[in-house]
Design an enzyme around this catalytic site. Structure first.
Site, PDB file in Angstrom:
ATOM      1  CG  HIS A  69      90.843 -29.972  34.298  1.00 47.22           C
ATOM      2  ND1 HIS A  69      91.716 -29.098  34.757  1.00 47.22           N
ATOM      3  CD2 HIS A  69      90.651 -30.160  33.010  1.00 47.22           C
ATOM      4  CE1 HIS A  69      91.752 -28.363  33.697  1.00 47.22           C
ATOM      5  NE2 HIS A  69      91.099 -29.006  32.647  1.00 47.22           N
ATOM      6  CG  HIS A 148      94.574 -34.703  27.637  1.00 38.82           C
ATOM      7  ND1 HIS A 148      93.679 -34.535  26.852  1.00 38.82           N
ATOM      8  CD2 HIS A 148      95.074 -33.331  27.931  1.00 38.82           C
ATOM      9  CE1 HIS A 148      93.659 -33.179  26.630  1.00 38.82           C
ATOM     10  NE2 HIS A 148      94.190 -32.590  27.474  1.00 38.82           N
TER      11      HIS A 148
HETATM   12  P1  A2P Z   1      93.312 -29.223  28.054  1.00 42.62           P
HETATM   13  O1  A2P Z   1      91.809 -30.212  28.425  1.00 42.62           O
HETATM   14  O2  A2P Z   1      93.999 -30.071  27.085  1.00 42.62           O
HETATM   15  O3  A2P Z   1      93.766 -29.172  29.459  1.00 42.62           O
HETATM   16  P2  A2P Z   1      91.112 -22.384  28.742  1.00 42.62           P
HETATM   17  O4  A2P Z   1      91.743 -22.285  30.258  1.00 42.62           O
HETATM   18  O5  A2P Z   1      92.351 -22.303  27.811  1.00 42.62           O
HETATM   19  O6  A2P Z   1      89.805 -21.791  28.452  1.00 42.62           O
HETATM   20  O7  A2P Z   1      90.776 -23.997  28.823  1.00 42.62           O
HETATM   21  C1  A2P Z   1      90.161 -24.733  29.941  1.00 42.62           C
HETATM   22  C2  A2P Z   1      90.240 -25.961  29.783  1.00 42.62           C
HETATM   23  O8  A2P Z   1      89.393 -26.448  28.570  1.00 42.62           O
HETATM   24  C3  A2P Z   1      91.497 -26.725  29.375  1.00 42.62           C
HETATM   25  O9  A2P Z   1      91.738 -27.828  30.450  1.00 42.62           O
HETATM   26  C4  A2P Z   1      91.762 -27.046  28.171  1.00 42.62           C
HETATM   27  O10 A2P Z   1      92.640 -27.969  27.526  1.00 42.62           O
HETATM   28  C5  A2P Z   1      90.373 -27.257  27.536  1.00 42.62           C
HETATM   29  N1  A2P Z   1      90.242 -26.572  26.471  1.00 42.62           N
HETATM   30  C6  A2P Z   1      90.043 -25.441  25.835  1.00 42.62           C
HETATM   31  N2  A2P Z   1      89.819 -25.111  24.721  1.00 42.62           N
HETATM   32  C7  A2P Z   1      89.530 -26.374  24.401  1.00 42.62           C
HETATM   33  C8  A2P Z   1      89.185 -26.941  22.982  1.00 42.62           C
HETATM   34  N3  A2P Z   1      88.940 -26.145  22.051  1.00 42.62           N
HETATM   35  N4  A2P Z   1      88.494 -28.114  22.719  1.00 42.62           N
HETATM   36  C9  A2P Z   1      88.781 -29.035  24.209  1.00 42.62           C
HETATM   37  N5  A2P Z   1      89.391 -28.509  25.165  1.00 42.62           N
HETATM   38  C10 A2P Z   1      89.530 -27.326  25.202  1.00 42.62           C
END
Ligand code: A2P
Length: 213
Positions: A69, A148
């Protein structure tokens, strides 16, 4: 937490159609396999291993994380700053559940993450939070620069790192063009940072929705 806060998701984003997920994973695996064998990559292996002359198998080095995603807004169930405002944005409400076509324009690899850069259209930018690029330590980057898909993370690295790695690469003035590969041109940005600009962007159907763990 009120009931209203509870109803906010972990994150909003575009979720890639499952049949395309396999294609994207294959393309990224092919790229890692090829990168692994390049002399230019071997020359900079120490960025990945910390030791000269130690081998690395990039396909093993990164661990895949869940469904592919492109996160638009990490809400953390309402605990993240601006989460409520984002969920109430008319564009977010109107376009929730709609199908989009995402364009994956580059693949990038660092010692921490591997990901695909997403080039957002004008309509897609309506769903992009205004301050997503603020995390960049450089001069401001254009809206949507951070977009991304995380393809994998090294052991102990959180997916959140992928967007930061992309911003870091985009903020660097110029890399070293290494070679023209079948998939596109490969550039090295130092400290183990590689970017493959795809000759043909990968177009993928994706649904704008949200995720609750
Ligand atoms: P990304 O978008 O780079 O893939 P998690 O499983 O760690 O809770 O994260 C769920 C999703 O949200 C992942 O896709 C992750 O990264 C994104 N994510 C987690 N923490 C943040 C943050 N502080 N800021 C932006 N995106 C985040």
């Amino acid at each position: 937490g009120s009931l209203e806060e509870m109803s906010l998701p972990l994150y909003f984003g575009w979720f890639l159609l499952s049949s395309i997920q396999d294609k994207v994973r294959c393309t990224s695996m092919d790229f890692l396999k090829t990168l692994d064998t390049l002399e230019a990559f071997k020359k900079h292996l120490i960025d990945f291993t910390g030791k000269a002359e130690k081998e690395v198998d990039l396909e093993q080095y990164f661990q895949a994380k869940g469904t592919l995603h492109c996160t638009t807004m990490f809400c953390n169930y309402g605990k993240a700053e601006g989460a409520k405002e984002y969920a109430q944005n008319p564009a977010v409400k109107d376009l929730y559940g709609s199908a989009f076509e995402l364009s994956l324009s580059a693949l990038f690899v660092t010692p921490r993450t591997v990901g695909a850069r997403v080039s957002l259209s004008e309509e897609q930018l309506l769903l992009w939070p205004a301050d997503a690029e603020k995390a960049a330590e450089s001069a401001p980057l254009p809206l949507g620069s951070r977009a991304h898909v995380t393809l994998g993370c090294a052991e102990g690295v959180e997916p959140l790192q992928t967007g930061l790695d992309l911003l870091e690469i985009l903020a660097l003035p110029n890399g070293e063009l290494i070679e023209e590969m079948e998939l596109g041109s490969l550039t090295y940005y130092g400290e183990g940072r590689w970017l493959l600009a795809l000759r043909e962007p990968i177009c993928t159907p994706a649904c704008f929705s949200s995720f609750y763990d």
